[in-house]
Design a protein around this motif. Structure first.
Motif, PDB file in Angstrom:
ATOM      1  N   SER A 129       0.938  -1.226  -0.051  1.00  0.00           N
ATOM      2  CA  SER A 129      -0.012   0.091   0.028  1.00  0.00           C
ATOM      3  C   SER A 129       0.976   1.275   0.268  1.00  0.00           C
ATOM      4  CB  SER A 129      -0.904   0.061   1.266  1.00  0.00           C
ATOM      5  OG  SER A 129      -0.266   0.177   2.284  1.00  0.00           O
ATOM      6  N   GLY A 130       0.252   2.312  -0.532  1.00  0.00           N
ATOM      7  CA  GLY A 130       1.129   3.704  -0.306  1.00  0.00           C
ATOM      8  C   GLY A 130       0.145   4.672  -0.245  1.00  0.00           C
ATOM      9  N   THR A 131       0.476   5.721   0.563  1.00  0.00           N
ATOM     10  CA  THR A 131      -0.338   6.965   0.713  1.00  0.00           C
ATOM     11  C   THR A 131       0.528   8.218   0.334  1.00  0.00           C
ATOM     12  OG1 THR A 131      -1.040   6.016   2.674  1.00  0.00           O
ATOM     13  CG2 THR A 131      -1.219   8.210   2.705  1.00  0.00           C
ATOM     14  N   VAL A 132      -0.354   9.220  -0.092  1.00  0.00           N
ATOM     15  CA  VAL A 132       0.214  10.409  -0.850  1.00  0.00           C
ATOM     16  C   VAL A 132      -0.781  11.457  -0.433  1.00  0.00           C
ATOM     17  CG1 VAL A 132      -0.731   9.858  -2.999  1.00  0.00           C
ATOM     18  CG2 VAL A 132       1.350  11.725  -2.784  1.00  0.00           C
ATOM     19  N   ALA A 133      -0.337  12.630   0.122  1.00  0.00           N
ATOM     20  CA  ALA A 133      -1.224  13.724   0.331  1.00  0.00           C
ATOM     21  C   ALA A 133      -1.454  14.568  -0.926  1.00  0.00           C
ATOM     22  CB  ALA A 133      -0.423  14.611   1.393  1.00  0.00           C
ATOM     23  N   ARG A 134      -2.650  14.756  -1.249  1.00  0.00           N
ATOM     24  CA  ARG A 134      -3.098  15.507  -2.484  1.00  0.00           C
ATOM     25  C   ARG A 134      -4.173  16.534  -2.005  1.00  0.00           C
ATOM     26  NH1 ARG A 134      -2.111  13.100  -7.457  1.00  0.00           N
ATOM     27  NH2 ARG A 134      -2.901  15.020  -8.283  1.00  0.00           N
ATOM     28  N   VAL A 135      -3.958  17.517  -2.720  1.00  0.00           N
ATOM     29  CA  VAL A 135      -4.938  18.596  -2.469  1.00  0.00           C
ATOM     30  C   VAL A 135      -6.313  18.502  -3.331  1.00  0.00           C
ATOM     31  CG1 VAL A 135      -5.201  21.330  -2.764  1.00  0.00           C
ATOM     32  CG2 VAL A 135      -3.031  20.154  -1.750  1.00  0.00           C
ATOM     33  N   LEU A 136      -7.374  18.910  -2.628  1.00  0.00           N
ATOM     34  CA  LEU A 136      -8.457  18.990  -3.358  1.00  0.00           C
ATOM     35  C   LEU A 136      -8.884  20.517  -3.224  1.00  0.00           C
ATOM     36  CD1 LEU A 136     -10.311  16.046  -2.697  1.00  0.00           C
ATOM     37  CD2 LEU A 136      -9.586  16.539  -4.640  1.00  0.00           C
ATOM     38  N   ASP A 137      -8.793  21.215  -4.205  1.00  0.00           N
ATOM     39  CA  ASP A 137      -9.061  22.797  -4.342  1.00  0.00           C
ATOM     40  C   ASP A 137     -10.612  23.331  -4.753  1.00  0.00           C
ATOM     41  OD1 ASP A 137      -9.211  22.406  -6.937  1.00  0.00           O
ATOM     42  OD2 ASP A 137      -7.497  23.858  -7.238  1.00  0.00           O
ATOM     43  N   GLU A 138     -11.268  22.339  -4.875  1.00  0.00           N
ATOM     44  CA  GLU A 138     -12.950  22.549  -5.043  1.00  0.00           C
ATOM     45  C   GLU A 138     -13.822  22.008  -4.061  1.00  0.00           C
ATOM     46  OE1 GLU A 138     -15.133  24.053  -6.554  1.00  0.00           O
ATOM     47  OE2 GLU A 138     -14.138  25.156  -8.267  1.00  0.00           O
ATOM     48  N   VAL A 139     -15.207  22.567  -4.081  1.00  0.00           N
ATOM     49  CA  VAL A 139     -16.118  21.975  -3.380  1.00  0.00           C
ATOM     50  C   VAL A 139     -16.804  20.646  -4.068  1.00  0.00           C
ATOM     51  CG1 VAL A 139     -18.495  22.394  -2.730  1.00  0.00           C
ATOM     52  CG2 VAL A 139     -16.655  23.926  -2.111  1.00  0.00           C
ATOM     53  N   GLY A 140     -17.218  19.506  -3.416  1.00  0.00           N
ATOM     54  CA  GLY A 140     -18.103  18.616  -4.071  1.00  0.00           C
ATOM     55  C   GLY A 140     -17.357  17.334  -3.540  1.00  0.00           C
ATOM     56  N   VAL A 141     -17.599  16.251  -4.139  1.00  0.00           N
ATOM     57  CA  VAL A 141     -17.026  14.740  -3.987  1.00  0.00           C
ATOM     58  C   VAL A 141     -16.624  14.490  -5.058  1.00  0.00           C
ATOM     59  CG1 VAL A 141     -18.055  12.395  -3.701  1.00  0.00           C
ATOM     60  CG2 VAL A 141     -19.522  14.456  -2.733  1.00  0.00           C
ATOM     61  N   PHE A 142     -15.199  13.831  -4.836  1.00  0.00           N
ATOM     62  CA  PHE A 142     -14.363  13.525  -5.929  1.00  0.00           C
ATOM     63  C   PHE A 142     -13.691  12.038  -5.698  1.00  0.00           C
ATOM     64  CE2 PHE A 142     -14.093  17.924  -5.057  1.00  0.00           C
ATOM     65  CZ  PHE A 142     -14.041  18.560  -6.161  1.00  0.00           C
ATOM     66  N   ARG A 143     -13.036  11.501  -6.579  1.00  0.00           N
ATOM     67  CA  ARG A 143     -12.091  10.359  -6.060  1.00  0.00           C
ATOM     68  C   ARG A 143     -10.988  10.692  -6.877  1.00  0.00           C
ATOM     69  NH1 ARG A 143     -16.495   6.569  -9.461  1.00  0.00           N
ATOM     70  NH2 ARG A 143     -16.364   7.524 -11.482  1.00  0.00           N
ATOM     71  N   ALA A 167     -12.825   5.062  -4.280  1.00  0.00           N
ATOM     72  CA  ALA A 167     -14.143   5.458  -3.198  1.00  0.00           C
ATOM     73  C   ALA A 167     -14.246   6.907  -3.349  1.00  0.00           C
ATOM     74  CB  ALA A 167     -13.329   4.954  -1.880  1.00  0.00           C
ATOM     75  N   ASN A 168     -15.565   7.240  -3.137  1.00  0.00           N
ATOM     76  CA  ASN A 168     -15.686   8.853  -3.152  1.00  0.00           C
ATOM     77  C   ASN A 168     -15.301   9.523  -1.942  1.00  0.00           C
ATOM     78  OD1 ASN A 168     -17.271   8.415  -5.513  1.00  0.00           O
ATOM     79  ND2 ASN A 168     -19.066   7.910  -4.228  1.00  0.00           N
ATOM     80  N   ILE A 169     -14.591  10.427  -2.110  1.00  0.00           N
ATOM     81  CA  ILE A 169     -13.745  11.353  -1.261  1.00  0.00           C
ATOM     82  C   ILE A 169     -14.620  12.650  -0.966  1.00  0.00           C
ATOM     83  CG2 ILE A 169     -11.593  12.552  -0.416  1.00  0.00           C
ATOM     84  CD1 ILE A 169     -10.215  10.439  -2.067  1.00  0.00           C
ATOM     85  N   GLY A 170     -15.142  12.833   0.315  1.00  0.00           N
ATOM     86  CA  GLY A 170     -15.894  14.143   0.383  1.00  0.00           C
ATOM     87  C   GLY A 170     -16.923  14.074   1.566  1.00  0.00           C
TER      88      GLY A 170
END
Length: 771
Positions: free
Chosen positions: A394-408, A430-433
């Motif tokens: 497994s791996g993890t990376v920090a990513r920025v979401l700069d908009e409103v809503g639900v993302f993946r 999976a949906n992120i939001g």
């Protein structure tokens, strides 16, 4: 860069000259005229015409390192399969998957190279990353060592044992192991390992002949090749349904057909490359020989699953709980998973392949909701946002979401793994939001009130907005960029105008809005990040207290009214969202801008406490008696004539209560029958309506008549002195508390009219008739 040639097509002037290219880039060329017969500094020349010729320059191939991945041993008739990795760096951690290279191959001995993708043969081949080459050598009888290499590029080798040597040992006979596929899928059932007992045809070294048929015992072993160490799980290999661990041998009785081929079921419940080896003893006594074979078998995960831990938004819409603010980062997890027979497309439900390793899977955001909205910005091309898959698969990376809503997050490209391509579509996410704005911004319009007449309005009278209050609310990310998706179903801020509060300069005077007023919302659901709020009425009024008050404001600077929206009007508690950066949770107010500067209040007309007054009149019963109607205001000390009111329209005709719109406003009552006729229609002049007349008909009043001017019906205002709802709003703000017995009841102005009484000349003190 192209080759460019230029020359003059004309020759103007006596100095001749020649063309010189002074600037040349990929898309711009500049040419000047050079001439200097006189050998001086004068470089002026007549305008000339030029001809150009541009020839495309050679395309330089990018520097690349070629890595040859090869087996340690091979059977001469089968050849050795060599995989070409086109590395874009010297340590082969990144690959060039776009370009084609001309590769000059070397090998000791008499050999033949073939590109299995193109079918071309020779020592110089056109290759791309991950091309598979077949290498044959011509000796069909002996064991032969062949060293391979590349002369046209920097190169390196990687053997099946993980060494950097470039040596392949060819044997004339042995066991061929194959699964019939380029790679297997982790945990998948139904795959087979085919074993062929072959020897090289001495007449045709590229032809394999079957060696044996019937039952033969074959011993199998395997080693972990990639990863070869640091495994999370030491998973056994299943051959014929039996578990085989490293360091052990598993013997199975195989029944070879006449073609020398048999197969056994094979399964591996992990990911990675295994070196599978087989050994068979053939013959007896001194004639016994050992036949061996090996093959690298690659197992790829069935797919990847990308999530953000427990940050699930199963519904994928605005109903999800808030997760984060736009512009912040979220830890994105990538895991590799097995195949299952009842696959539902969600790899996250499948068993993990914990031995999967990858140097970096490039991810990109994908918008789930709102539909048609703006996707979150991807990383700049020079930024690293790859998920490195290390221990535990497994791996993890920090990513920025700069908009409103639900993302993946999804893979940006197909994933190169062990030289194979795991399709980016083989990933579930999976949906992120829900992602919310970081804060709100509010902009209030410049707001001002207009006058009824000559810079003033009456208390109780409708006062128009010359610039209506309009509130614009915008959602912002942490970095101050507008979150456009907030203006959608994800907008969860109630109309802030519902919480509006007014105040005036006098605590006894308050603002009264029209009945039925409603707050409005516009510019909604167009995905621009903002909405506009206002009210649906274009005027307000100011209450008229029982006790008279001094004017609010002056005719020069006007009145000062405040319209405030509290901080709570902009607060969404569940989202920890409010007005202002860094959680300052501010309020907002409407003001008037003057010269671009806020006055700090809404500027309006001077507000006057008014009333209409009738004074008793008397005169000859045979003449017309005038009864002026005076419009007054309270100046702080007393009532005085309102000289500014030139808009009141008086109508001295008799009132017809059944059709007031077409009748006058006067009623006359008293002892005479018939009653005198009243008349007069005009606008007030300097606060006085002086046209109200009573025509005497020769009858003397005893007692006096009573005249009442009715203010409970609208009057026609004139252009320049008007107010909202003038056609339907009666000027009751000019009524007054005339009845001492009923001090809280507003009444119309009224007065007595006496006919048959003369005032006389001012200079006559006493007059007497003598008979």
């Amino acid at each position: 860069m192209p080759y460019l040639f230029a020359d003059k097509n004309t020759r103007h002037g006596g100095d001749g000259g020649w063309a010189r290219v002074c600037t040349l880039t990929e898309d711009v060329v500049n040419v000047v005229i050079e001439e200097d017969i006189a050998l001086d500094n004068d470089r002026q020349h007549y305008r000339e015409q030029f001809g150009f010729l541009a020839i495309e320059g050679p395309q330089d191939q990018p520097a690349a390192t070629m890595r040859l991945r090869h087996p340690d041993t091979a059977i001469s008739c089968a050849g050795a399969e060599v995989v070409v990795d086109v590395c874009s760096n010297s340590n082969c951690t990144a690959f060039d998957t776009s370009n084609t290279y001309s590769l000059a191959l070397t090998a000791t001995g008499s050999v033949t190279w073939q590109n299995l993708r193109t079918g071309d043969t020779g020592s110089t081949l056109q290759v791309q990353h991950n091309d598979r080459l077949r290498l044959w050598q011509s000796d069909a009888i002996n064991n032969v060592d062949v060293t391979i290499g590349v002369s046209s590029h920097a190169s390196q080798c990687l053997s099946g044992d993980g060494d950097s040597d470039c040596l392949i040992t060819f044997t004339p006979s042995g066991l061929l192991l194959s699964t019939g596929q380029n790679y297997q899928t982790s945990c998948k059932t139904g795959d087979n390992l085919q074993v062929s007992v072959v020897e090289t045809n001495t007449q045709d070294p590229q032809q394999c002949l079957p060696v044996t048929a019937g039952d033969e015992p074959v011993a199998f072993t395997f080693q972990y090749a990639n990863p070869s160490s640091g495994l999370s799980v030491s998973e056994p290999l299943l051959i014929d349904g039996v578990s085989l661990n490293t360091g052990e041998a598993l013997t199975r009785q195989m029944n070879f057909e006449t073609d020398g081929i048999d197969q056994l079921p094979i399964q591996y419940n992990e990911a990675g490359r295994l070196k599978v080896s087989a050994t068979m003893l053939r013959g007896t006594g001194s004639g016994q020989v050992t036949l061996t074979g090996e093959a690298d078998v690659d197992w790829l995960p069935a797919g990847l699953h990308i999530s953000a831990g427990d940050a699930l938004c199963t519904a994928g819409d605005e109903s999800c709980d808030p997760l984060m603010k736009a512009g912040n980062s979220v830890d994105v997890n990538v895991t590799a998973h097995c195949w299952v027979s009842n696959d539902d497309g969600n790899f996250g439900n499948n068993p993990r392949t914990r031995n999967f390793r990858h140097s970096g899977i490039d991810l990109e955001p994908e918008l789930v909701a709102p539909s048609g909205g703006q996707n979150s910005a991807d990383l700049p091309a020079d930024a690293s946002g790859n998920a490195v898959i290390g221990n535990d698969g497994s791996g993890t990376v920090a990513r920025v979401l700069d908009e409103v809503g639900v993302f993946r997050f999804v893979p940006k490209n197909d994933i190169d793994y062990l030289g194979h391509q795991l399709a980016k579509s083989n990933a579930s996410a999976a949906n992120i939001g829900r992602v919310t704005p970081a804060y709100l911004g509010a902009e209030t319009s410049s707001t001002a009130l207009g006058a009824y007449c000559n810079s003033f309005s009456y208390l109780g009278q409708p006062v128009p907005y010359t610039s209506s209050p309009v509130l614009t609310v915008t959602g912002y990310a942490v970095d101050g960029s507008v979150t456009q998706n907030f203006d959608s179903a994800f907008w969860n801020l109630p109309n802030p105008m519902s919480s509006r509060a007014y105040a005036t300069q006098n605590a006894s005077v308050s603002v009264q809005e029209p009945s039925g007023i409603a707050v409005t919302e516009s510019d909604a659901n167009d995905l621009d990040g903002s909405r506009r709020f206002s009210v649906d009425k274009s005027w307000i009024s100011f209450t008229r207290p029982t006790a008279p008050v001094a004017p609010l404001g002056t005719t020069a600077s006007g009145s000062q009214t405040t319209l405030n929206l509290p901080a709570a009007a902009f607060t969404v508690s569940g989202d920890q969202l409010c007005l202002g950066q860094w959680g300052s949770c501010e309020s907002a107010a409407f003001t008037t801008l003057s010269g671009g500067t806020s006055l700090g209040y809404i500027q309006g007309p001077q507000l006057r406490y008014g009333r209409a007054v009738l004074a008793s009149a008397y005169g000859s019963e045979n003449q017309v008696v005038r009864m002026p109607l005076t419009l007054e205001y309270f100046n702080g000390l007393q009532f005085a004539t309102n000289l500014l009111d030139t808009g009141f329209y008086g109508d001295g005709r008799a009132l017809n209560a059944g059709s007031p719109a077409t009748s006058g406003r006067v009623t006359l009552t008293g002892s005479l029958n018939p009653l005198p006729v009243t008349s007069g229609q005009a606008y007030s002049l300097s606060g006085i309506f002086g046209s109200l007349s009573i025509a005497g008909a020769g009858a003397v009043t005893n007692p006096p008549l009573t005249l009442e001017y009715h203010l409970e019906h609208p009057f026609a205002s004139q252009t320049g002195c008007t107010f909202p709802e003038a056609s339907s709003m009666a000027p009751t703000w000019l009524q007054w508390y005339w009845d001492k017995d009923h001090p809280s009841v507003l009444q119309n102005p009224s007065a007595e009219v006496t006919l048959g009484r003369y005032r006389g000349h001012d200079k006559v003190i006493y007059r007497r008739e003598v008979f």
